[in-house]
Scaffold this motif. Sequence first.
Motif, PDB file in Angstrom:
ATOM      1  N   GLN A   1       0.915  -1.223   0.009  1.00  0.00           N
ATOM      2  CA  GLN A   1      -0.111  -0.027  -0.049  1.00  0.00           C
ATOM      3  C   GLN A   1       0.948   1.257   0.037  1.00  0.00           C
ATOM      4  O   GLN A   1       0.593   2.347  -0.614  1.00  0.00           O
ATOM      5  N   ASP A   2       1.962   1.093   0.753  1.00  0.00           N
ATOM      6  CA  ASP A   2       2.740   2.424   0.862  1.00  0.00           C
ATOM      7  C   ASP A   2       3.498   2.635  -0.323  1.00  0.00           C
ATOM      8  O   ASP A   2       3.727   3.977  -0.834  1.00  0.00           O
ATOM      9  N   VAL A   3       4.165   1.609  -1.084  1.00  0.00           N
ATOM     10  CA  VAL A   3       5.210   2.018  -2.020  1.00  0.00           C
ATOM     11  C   VAL A   3       5.009   1.124  -3.142  1.00  0.00           C
ATOM     12  O   VAL A   3       5.887   1.021  -4.022  1.00  0.00           O
ATOM     13  N   GLY A   4       3.741   0.430  -3.415  1.00  0.00           N
ATOM     14  CA  GLY A   4       3.513  -0.407  -4.404  1.00  0.00           C
ATOM     15  C   GLY A   4       3.110   0.606  -5.714  1.00  0.00           C
ATOM     16  O   GLY A   4       3.175   1.850  -5.512  1.00  0.00           O
ATOM     17  N   PRO A   5       2.688   0.145  -6.971  1.00  0.00           N
ATOM     18  CA  PRO A   5       2.634   0.882  -8.170  1.00  0.00           C
ATOM     19  C   PRO A   5       1.613   2.237  -7.711  1.00  0.00           C
ATOM     20  O   PRO A   5       0.558   2.013  -7.075  1.00  0.00           O
ATOM     21  N   ASN A   6       1.857   3.417  -7.811  1.00  0.00           N
ATOM     22  CA  ASN A   6       1.460   4.699  -7.554  1.00  0.00           C
ATOM     23  C   ASN A   6      -0.044   4.665  -8.297  1.00  0.00           C
ATOM     24  O   ASN A   6      -0.092   4.504  -9.266  1.00  0.00           O
ATOM     25  N   GLU A   7      -1.138   5.090  -7.109  1.00  0.00           N
ATOM     26  CA  GLU A   7      -2.419   5.586  -7.623  1.00  0.00           C
ATOM     27  C   GLU A   7      -3.040   4.324  -8.314  1.00  0.00           C
ATOM     28  O   GLU A   7      -3.849   4.498  -9.266  1.00  0.00           O
ATOM     29  N   SER A   8      -2.829   3.183  -8.016  1.00  0.00           N
ATOM     30  CA  SER A   8      -3.396   1.884  -8.673  1.00  0.00           C
ATOM     31  C   SER A   8      -4.201   0.932  -7.711  1.00  0.00           C
ATOM     32  O   SER A   8      -4.927   0.264  -8.422  1.00  0.00           O
ATOM     33  N   HIS A   9      -4.340   1.261  -6.472  1.00  0.00           N
ATOM     34  CA  HIS A   9      -4.826   0.372  -5.524  1.00  0.00           C
ATOM     35  C   HIS A   9      -6.464   0.281  -5.897  1.00  0.00           C
ATOM     36  O   HIS A   9      -6.894  -0.809  -5.440  1.00  0.00           O
ATOM     37  N   GLY A  10      -6.988   1.271  -6.233  1.00  0.00           N
ATOM     38  CA  GLY A  10      -8.383   1.030  -6.369  1.00  0.00           C
ATOM     39  C   GLY A  10      -8.978   0.493  -7.719  1.00  0.00           C
ATOM     40  O   GLY A  10      -9.952   0.251  -8.124  1.00  0.00           O
ATOM     41  N   TYR A  11      -8.070  -0.072  -9.005  1.00  0.00           N
ATOM     42  CA  TYR A  11      -8.308  -0.311 -10.066  1.00  0.00           C
ATOM     43  C   TYR A  11      -8.674  -1.928 -10.434  1.00  0.00           C
ATOM     44  O   TYR A  11      -7.747  -2.438  -9.927  1.00  0.00           O
TER      45      TYR A  11
ATOM     46  N   LEU B   1       6.404   4.271 -12.790  1.00  0.00           N
ATOM     47  CA  LEU B   1       6.556   3.755 -14.101  1.00  0.00           C
ATOM     48  C   LEU B   1       5.277   3.618 -14.758  1.00  0.00           C
ATOM     49  O   LEU B   1       5.099   4.396 -15.992  1.00  0.00           O
ATOM     50  N   GLY B   2       4.186   3.360 -14.197  1.00  0.00           N
ATOM     51  CA  GLY B   2       3.011   3.291 -14.752  1.00  0.00           C
ATOM     52  C   GLY B   2       2.348   4.583 -15.197  1.00  0.00           C
ATOM     53  O   GLY B   2       1.527   4.713 -16.161  1.00  0.00           O
ATOM     54  N   LEU B   3       2.703   5.578 -14.583  1.00  0.00           N
ATOM     55  CA  LEU B   3       2.286   7.056 -15.009  1.00  0.00           C
ATOM     56  C   LEU B   3       2.523   7.508 -16.298  1.00  0.00           C
ATOM     57  O   LEU B   3       1.978   8.457 -16.837  1.00  0.00           O
ATOM     58  N   SER B   4       3.714   6.830 -16.827  1.00  0.00           N
ATOM     59  CA  SER B   4       4.129   7.238 -18.254  1.00  0.00           C
ATOM     60  C   SER B   4       4.131   6.165 -19.244  1.00  0.00           C
ATOM     61  O   SER B   4       4.715   6.248 -20.278  1.00  0.00           O
ATOM     62  N   CYS B   5       3.190   5.023 -19.137  1.00  0.00           N
ATOM     63  CA  CYS B   5       2.982   4.107 -20.116  1.00  0.00           C
ATOM     64  C   CYS B   5       2.424   4.532 -21.361  1.00  0.00           C
ATOM     65  O   CYS B   5       1.559   5.441 -21.307  1.00  0.00           O
ATOM     66  N   PRO B   6       2.885   4.149 -22.604  1.00  0.00           N
ATOM     67  CA  PRO B   6       2.503   4.400 -23.588  1.00  0.00           C
ATOM     68  C   PRO B   6       0.969   3.801 -24.111  1.00  0.00           C
ATOM     69  O   PRO B   6       0.408   4.285 -24.962  1.00  0.00           O
ATOM     70  N   SER B   7       0.763   2.670 -23.579  1.00  0.00           N
ATOM     71  CA  SER B   7      -0.523   2.101 -23.664  1.00  0.00           C
ATOM     72  C   SER B   7      -0.965   1.166 -22.541  1.00  0.00           C
ATOM     73  O   SER B   7      -0.359   0.981 -21.544  1.00  0.00           O
ATOM     74  N   MET B   8      -2.264   0.760 -22.424  1.00  0.00           N
ATOM     75  CA  MET B   8      -2.924   0.092 -21.437  1.00  0.00           C
ATOM     76  C   MET B   8      -2.286  -1.331 -21.649  1.00  0.00           C
ATOM     77  O   MET B   8      -2.132  -1.946 -20.383  1.00  0.00           O
TER      78      MET B   8
ATOM     79  N   ASN C   1       1.197  -4.995 -18.317  1.00  0.00           N
ATOM     80  CA  ASN C   1       2.323  -5.978 -18.163  1.00  0.00           C
ATOM     81  C   ASN C   1       3.012  -5.406 -17.039  1.00  0.00           C
ATOM     82  O   ASN C   1       3.751  -6.300 -16.372  1.00  0.00           O
ATOM     83  N   ILE C   2       3.367  -3.913 -16.758  1.00  0.00           N
ATOM     84  CA  ILE C   2       3.973  -3.438 -15.579  1.00  0.00           C
ATOM     85  C   ILE C   2       3.450  -3.991 -14.423  1.00  0.00           C
ATOM     86  O   ILE C   2       3.906  -4.533 -13.494  1.00  0.00           O
ATOM     87  N   PHE C   3       2.004  -3.865 -14.342  1.00  0.00           N
ATOM     88  CA  PHE C   3       1.533  -4.474 -12.920  1.00  0.00           C
ATOM     89  C   PHE C   3       1.709  -6.075 -12.818  1.00  0.00           C
ATOM     90  O   PHE C   3       1.649  -6.454 -11.653  1.00  0.00           O
ATOM     91  N   GLN C   4       1.576  -6.746 -13.940  1.00  0.00           N
ATOM     92  CA  GLN C   4       1.702  -8.115 -13.895  1.00  0.00           C
ATOM     93  C   GLN C   4       3.447  -8.434 -13.354  1.00  0.00           C
ATOM     94  O   GLN C   4       3.580  -9.302 -12.462  1.00  0.00           O
TER      95      GLN C   4
END
Length: 211
Positions: A36-46, A130-137, A142-145
């Motif tokens: 929750q603290d340092v995992g992928p930023n702004e991703s927890h609710g998706y 890194l997810g904030l600058s991904c070129p595509s969904m 893949n980053i989240f995986q």
Amino acid sequence: MIDYTEKIPNNVDLGRDRVLQRALEHWQPAYLSWWQDVGPNESHGYDVYLRTAISVEPDGWAKFGYVKMPEYRWGVFLQPQDPNRMVNFGTNKGQPAWQEVPGEYRSTLRRIIVTQGDTEPASVEQQRMLGLSCPSMYDLRNIFQVNVEEGRHLWAMVYLLHPVFWARWTRGGRGFAGAAFGRRGQSSHFGRVQRADAGLAGVFHVHILYG
């Protein structure tokens, strides 16, 4: 198959060793808090389309589905022990694989596992933005995986450290497991992988600055 009815999903019959099970269940909240603290930023609710292991067999070992990453079922998933397995490389090539760690290799193996156990969460921490600058969904998924897989690998390292270095609770396996989240990849004071152990100080350590 992996038992997902347990608090900690596993295929190692974790309930057979109640002391080890309690130790890992005590560690689990710290892991989730770290995510929750340092995992992928702004991703927890998706809801994210992720692969989840359901066995360790080559065929049909995973399932896919939508899950919120903090609710991902991390656990202990290991290849079943094979008494006929042989060492495939190195000095001991062709000899039976160890079913117990020889005493003369314990220190070296501990250092390798601790280092690997630090690089897994370091990868997650260093990819936090890194997810904030991904070129595509597609790239974002893949980053989240990769992130959840790094978490799974950390669970494997912590599991190995507990039983193998059981007698060294404060200075060995359990000591690392308990301190694993006190180090952070972006720390300039005592960052992840920058170990106090003489042979590991500074290994792979990179200072990361966040905006």
